[in-house]
Each structure stands twice: as C-alpha cells, then as structure tokens.
Motif scaffolding. Structure first.
Motif, PDB file in Angstrom:
ATOM      1  N   LYS A   5     -18.245   6.679  -3.269  1.00 52.61           N
ATOM      2  CA  LYS A   5     -17.405   7.342  -4.270  1.00 52.61           C
ATOM      3  C   LYS A   5     -17.979   8.708  -4.636  1.00 52.61           C
ATOM      4  O   LYS A   5     -17.231   9.670  -4.815  1.00 52.61           O
ATOM      5  N   ILE A   6     -19.299   8.786  -4.750  1.00 54.38           N
ATOM      6  CA  ILE A   6     -19.945  10.059  -5.062  1.00 54.38           C
ATOM      7  C   ILE A   6     -19.663  11.076  -3.957  1.00 54.38           C
ATOM      8  O   ILE A   6     -19.296  12.216  -4.235  1.00 54.38           O
ATOM      9  N   GLU A  11     -16.818  15.899  -2.105  1.00 54.15           N
ATOM     10  CA  GLU A  11     -15.957  16.592  -1.148  1.00 54.15           C
ATOM     11  C   GLU A  11     -14.685  17.101  -1.833  1.00 54.15           C
ATOM     12  O   GLU A  11     -14.243  18.227  -1.580  1.00 54.15           O
ATOM     13  N   LYS A  12     -14.110  16.269  -2.705  1.00 52.64           N
ATOM     14  CA  LYS A  12     -12.907  16.659  -3.431  1.00 52.64           C
ATOM     15  C   LYS A  12     -13.191  17.865  -4.329  1.00 52.64           C
ATOM     16  O   LYS A  12     -12.385  18.801  -4.404  1.00 52.64           O
ATOM     17  N   LEU A  33     -17.616  13.070 -11.367  1.00 53.02           N
ATOM     18  CA  LEU A  33     -18.765  13.043 -10.472  1.00 53.02           C
ATOM     19  C   LEU A  33     -20.057  12.840 -11.260  1.00 53.02           C
ATOM     20  O   LEU A  33     -20.899  12.018 -10.882  1.00 53.02           O
ATOM     21  N   ASP A  34     -20.197  13.548 -12.360  1.00 55.09           N
ATOM     22  CA  ASP A  34     -21.393  13.389 -13.210  1.00 55.09           C
ATOM     23  C   ASP A  34     -21.526  11.955 -13.718  1.00 55.09           C
ATOM     24  O   ASP A  34     -22.627  11.398 -13.747  1.00 55.09           O
ATOM     25  N   GLU A  35     -20.421  11.358 -14.114  1.00 54.33           N
ATOM     26  CA  GLU A  35     -20.451   9.982 -14.613  1.00 54.33           C
ATOM     27  C   GLU A  35     -20.874   9.007 -13.520  1.00 54.33           C
ATOM     28  O   GLU A  35     -21.664   8.090 -13.765  1.00 54.33           O
ATOM     29  N   LEU A  36     -20.371   9.194 -12.309  1.00 56.92           N
ATOM     30  CA  LEU A  36     -20.765   8.322 -11.205  1.00 56.92           C
ATOM     31  C   LEU A  36     -22.237   8.478 -10.864  1.00 56.92           C
ATOM     32  O   LEU A  36     -22.931   7.487 -10.610  1.00 56.92           O
ATOM     33  N   TYR A  41     -27.821   6.248 -11.054  1.00 60.17           N
ATOM     34  CA  TYR A  41     -29.226   6.267 -11.455  1.00 60.17           C
ATOM     35  C   TYR A  41     -29.562   5.138 -12.416  1.00 60.17           C
ATOM     36  O   TYR A  41     -30.672   4.618 -12.393  1.00 60.17           O
ATOM     37  N   LYS A  42     -28.617   4.755 -13.241  1.00 55.45           N
ATOM     38  CA  LYS A  42     -28.862   3.619 -14.131  1.00 55.45           C
ATOM     39  C   LYS A  42     -29.045   2.338 -13.320  1.00 55.45           C
ATOM     40  O   LYS A  42     -29.854   1.492 -13.662  1.00 55.45           O
TER      41      LYS A  42
END
Length: 45
Positions: A5-6, A11-12, A33-36, A41-42
């Motif tokens: 997904k990242i 790419e999007k 993207l930042d949320e994913l 990392y969590k």
C-alpha cells in the motif's frame, strides 16, 4: 501488505505531482501515505 500500500500510494503521489494535479489532492495523498508509514513503524516496534 502495508508495504504494498505504501508503494502504491507513493507512486500515486509521484504521478499526481508530475501531472500537476490540484494541491488539495496531492496533500490528501501525502497525508494517507504518512499515516500508512506511521502505522508501518508502529507495527515493527
């Protein structure tokens, strides 16, 4: 799964920037993207 997904969102985002799309759309993709990435990392800690 999150890695895929990242990569897809990255790419999007890049395509949106290259195509000169509306700033709001680029910003929204960037937030997603930042949320994913944060979620990734969590999960790895």
């Amino acid at each position: 799964m999150i890695n895929e997904k990242i990569c897809e969102l990255r790419e999007k985002l890049n395509k949106s920037i290259q195509d000169g799309e509306d700033y709001d759309k680029i910003y929204q993709i960037s937030i997603e993207l930042d949320e994913l990435i944060s979620e990734y990392y969590k999960d790895t800690e």
